[in-house]
Enzyme design. Structure first.
Site, PDB file in Angstrom:
ATOM      1  N   SER A  48       0.861  -1.187   0.000  1.00  0.00           N
ATOM      2  CA  SER A  48       0.000   0.000   0.000  1.00  0.00           C
ATOM      3  C   SER A  48       0.900   1.240   0.000  1.00  0.00           C
ATOM      4  O   SER A  48       2.127   1.114   0.105  1.00  0.00           O
ATOM      5  CB  SER A  48      -0.870  -0.004   1.256  1.00  0.00           C
ATOM      6  OG  SER A  48      -0.013   0.136   2.389  1.00  0.00           O
ATOM      7  N   ASP A  80      -0.415  -1.278  -4.311  1.00  0.00           N
ATOM      8  CA  ASP A  80      -1.783  -1.472  -3.837  1.00  0.00           C
ATOM      9  C   ASP A  80      -2.395  -0.124  -3.408  1.00  0.00           C
ATOM     10  O   ASP A  80      -1.681   0.762  -2.924  1.00  0.00           O
ATOM     11  CB  ASP A  80      -1.704  -2.433  -2.641  1.00  0.00           C
ATOM     12  CG  ASP A  80      -2.963  -3.238  -2.456  1.00  0.00           C
ATOM     13  OD1 ASP A  80      -3.804  -3.259  -3.360  1.00  0.00           O
ATOM     14  OD2 ASP A  80      -3.096  -3.864  -1.379  1.00  0.00           O
ATOM     15  N   ASP A 102      -7.041   3.514  -6.653  1.00  0.00           N
ATOM     16  CA  ASP A 102      -8.216   3.298  -5.806  1.00  0.00           C
ATOM     17  C   ASP A 102      -9.068   4.569  -5.712  1.00  0.00           C
ATOM     18  O   ASP A 102      -8.831   5.440  -4.882  1.00  0.00           O
ATOM     19  CB  ASP A 102      -7.748   2.848  -4.417  1.00  0.00           C
ATOM     20  CG  ASP A 102      -8.917   2.599  -3.474  1.00  0.00           C
ATOM     21  OD1 ASP A 102     -10.073   2.824  -3.879  1.00  0.00           O
ATOM     22  OD2 ASP A 102      -8.661   2.174  -2.336  1.00  0.00           O
ATOM     23  N   GLU A 134     -11.061   0.383  -9.013  1.00  0.00           N
ATOM     24  CA  GLU A 134     -11.907  -0.096  -7.913  1.00  0.00           C
ATOM     25  C   GLU A 134     -13.227   0.666  -7.912  1.00  0.00           C
ATOM     26  O   GLU A 134     -13.243   1.886  -8.046  1.00  0.00           O
ATOM     27  CB  GLU A 134     -11.137   0.106  -6.596  1.00  0.00           C
ATOM     28  CG  GLU A 134     -11.878  -0.378  -5.375  1.00  0.00           C
ATOM     29  CD  GLU A 134     -10.938  -0.769  -4.226  1.00  0.00           C
ATOM     30  OE1 GLU A 134      -9.728  -0.978  -4.468  1.00  0.00           O
ATOM     31  OE2 GLU A 134     -11.420  -0.872  -3.095  1.00  0.00           O
ATOM     32  N   HIS A 185     -12.351  -4.626   3.996  1.00  0.00           N
ATOM     33  CA  HIS A 185     -10.958  -4.710   4.448  1.00  0.00           C
ATOM     34  C   HIS A 185     -10.898  -4.980   5.948  1.00  0.00           C
ATOM     35  O   HIS A 185     -11.682  -4.412   6.721  1.00  0.00           O
ATOM     36  CB  HIS A 185     -10.221  -3.385   4.171  1.00  0.00           C
ATOM     37  CG  HIS A 185      -9.756  -3.260   2.756  1.00  0.00           C
ATOM     38  ND1 HIS A 185     -10.082  -2.194   1.957  1.00  0.00           N
ATOM     39  CD2 HIS A 185      -8.976  -4.071   1.994  1.00  0.00           C
ATOM     40  CE1 HIS A 185      -9.523  -2.356   0.765  1.00  0.00           C
ATOM     41  NE2 HIS A 185      -8.852  -3.485   0.763  1.00  0.00           N
ATOM     42  N   GLY A 217      -9.822  -7.424   0.619  1.00  0.00           N
ATOM     43  CA  GLY A 217     -10.394  -7.673   1.943  1.00  0.00           C
ATOM     44  C   GLY A 217     -10.614  -9.145   2.223  1.00  0.00           C
ATOM     45  O   GLY A 217     -11.616  -9.529   2.821  1.00  0.00           O
ATOM     46  N   SER A 219      -9.124 -11.211   4.277  1.00  0.00           N
ATOM     47  CA  SER A 219      -9.008 -11.703   5.657  1.00  0.00           C
ATOM     48  C   SER A 219     -10.373 -11.840   6.303  1.00  0.00           C
ATOM     49  O   SER A 219     -11.226 -10.964   6.165  1.00  0.00           O
ATOM     50  CB  SER A 219      -8.154 -10.742   6.495  1.00  0.00           C
ATOM     51  OG  SER A 219      -6.832 -10.752   6.028  1.00  0.00           O
TER      52      SER A 219
END
Ligand code: G3H
Ligand code: ZN
Length: 289
Positions: A48, A80, A102, A134, A185, A217, A219
């Site tokens: 990121s 990212d 993004d 996105e 996320h 996202g 996780s």
């Protein structure tokens, strides 16, 4: 060696997805590469804006490139969640293989306008750079969170629609699209909330757009949702929070087990092992292994 574009196209045919894992230092990079290599799978490293500021853009590029070249291994680097056109240019000039612009939080028309400019800038610097756009805001923090992030798209009318996806792709020329399909996320531990994906929507977006789809996202999602989402058309899956959690658990164990130790490389192995457990587990699901 196959290009990232070829690898994504190939995984789409096999109905598998390529794992994208974020790093901000060397132990995670080591854990990701070792995991991918153990399973003989291609992999994408993500940084990121904050993560790459910490490592250094050119340093991140050199690290990933050095592994790719030394091991002749399909490992790639993605910039990212890039929020400005200036940072798109910076990442392209540093040599990133892929860039996510993004604009998910912007109104749709503005998102289209800026993403189109991001594609033009990145491709003018490096024509083979792959650009992702996105649509829809899905939160921005890879942390364990007690509440759903304010403004995150979860209701059907806030999620990405197939029509939006089609229009966005036609107007911007992106290579990949990250839609909002119920994904958030971070790991959300709010009582009564379970993160679930809208699989039918993924199918319709894929059908309408035909483009490679990226699931952010990752996780906290269960393996069954991943399997269905990949079958429905997801080609890349992003995981970060789970690696951060594993890193901390392993690091604490490493410190606790070696209270007098000051050599970092003797403290870190449990952190690497914890991260590898997470990464190998997720890669197996993404690849139907
Ligand atoms: O871009 C990063 C990923 O989307 C990470 O999401 O922290 O929920 O795994 P995650
Ligand atoms: Zn993400």
């Amino acid at each position: 060696m196959k290009s990232l574009k070829e690898i994504i196209a190939e995984s789409a045919i096999k109905e598998t997805a390529v794992g994208h894992f974020n790093i901000s230092e060397l132990t995670a990079l080591k854990a990701i590469f070792e995991s991918a290599r153990e399973l003989n799978l291609p992999v994408i490293i993500g940084t990121s804006e904050g993560e790459r500021k910490f490592i250094g853009l050119k340093q991140a590029v050199s690290l990933v490139k050095s592994i790719r070249e030394e091991y002749d291994y399909p490992i790639f680097l993605n910039a990212d969640h890039t929020h400005s056109l200036e940072k798109v240019r910076e990442a392209a000039e540093a040599g990133y293989d892929a860039i996510l612009f993004d604009g998910g939080k912007l109104p749709f028309e503005e998102n289209v306008r800026q993403t189109k400019a991001a594609v033009e800038i990145a491709k003018s610097v490096n024509p083979s750079a792959l650009i992702e756009g996105e649509i829809g805001y899905i939160g921005s923090s890879s942390e364990v969170q007690k509440k759903i992030p304010a403004g995150a798209a979860l209701n059907p009318e806030e999620l990405t629609s197939p029509q939006q996806a089609k229009e966005f792709i036609e107007e911007t020329g992106v290579d990949f699209l990250a839609p909002a399909v119920g994904n958030i996320h971070g790991i959300i531990v709010q009582a009564g909330f379970t993160e679930r994906l809208d699989i039918e929507r993924i199918k319709s977006i894929k059908g309408a757009s035909g483009i490679s789809l990226v699931l952010h996202g990752g996780s906290g999602l269960d393996s069954e949702d991943f399997r269905k989402a990949i079958k429905a058309g997801i080609n890349i899956v992003h995981i970060s929070t789970e690696i951060r959690q594993a890193w901390r658990i392993g690091l604490e164990a490493g410190l606790k087990n070696n209270p007098e130790e000051i050599a970092p490389y003797k403290i870190y192995p449990p952190a690497i092992e914890e991260m590898k457990k997470v990464i190998i587990g997720r890669l197996r699901v993404f690849s139907n292994l």
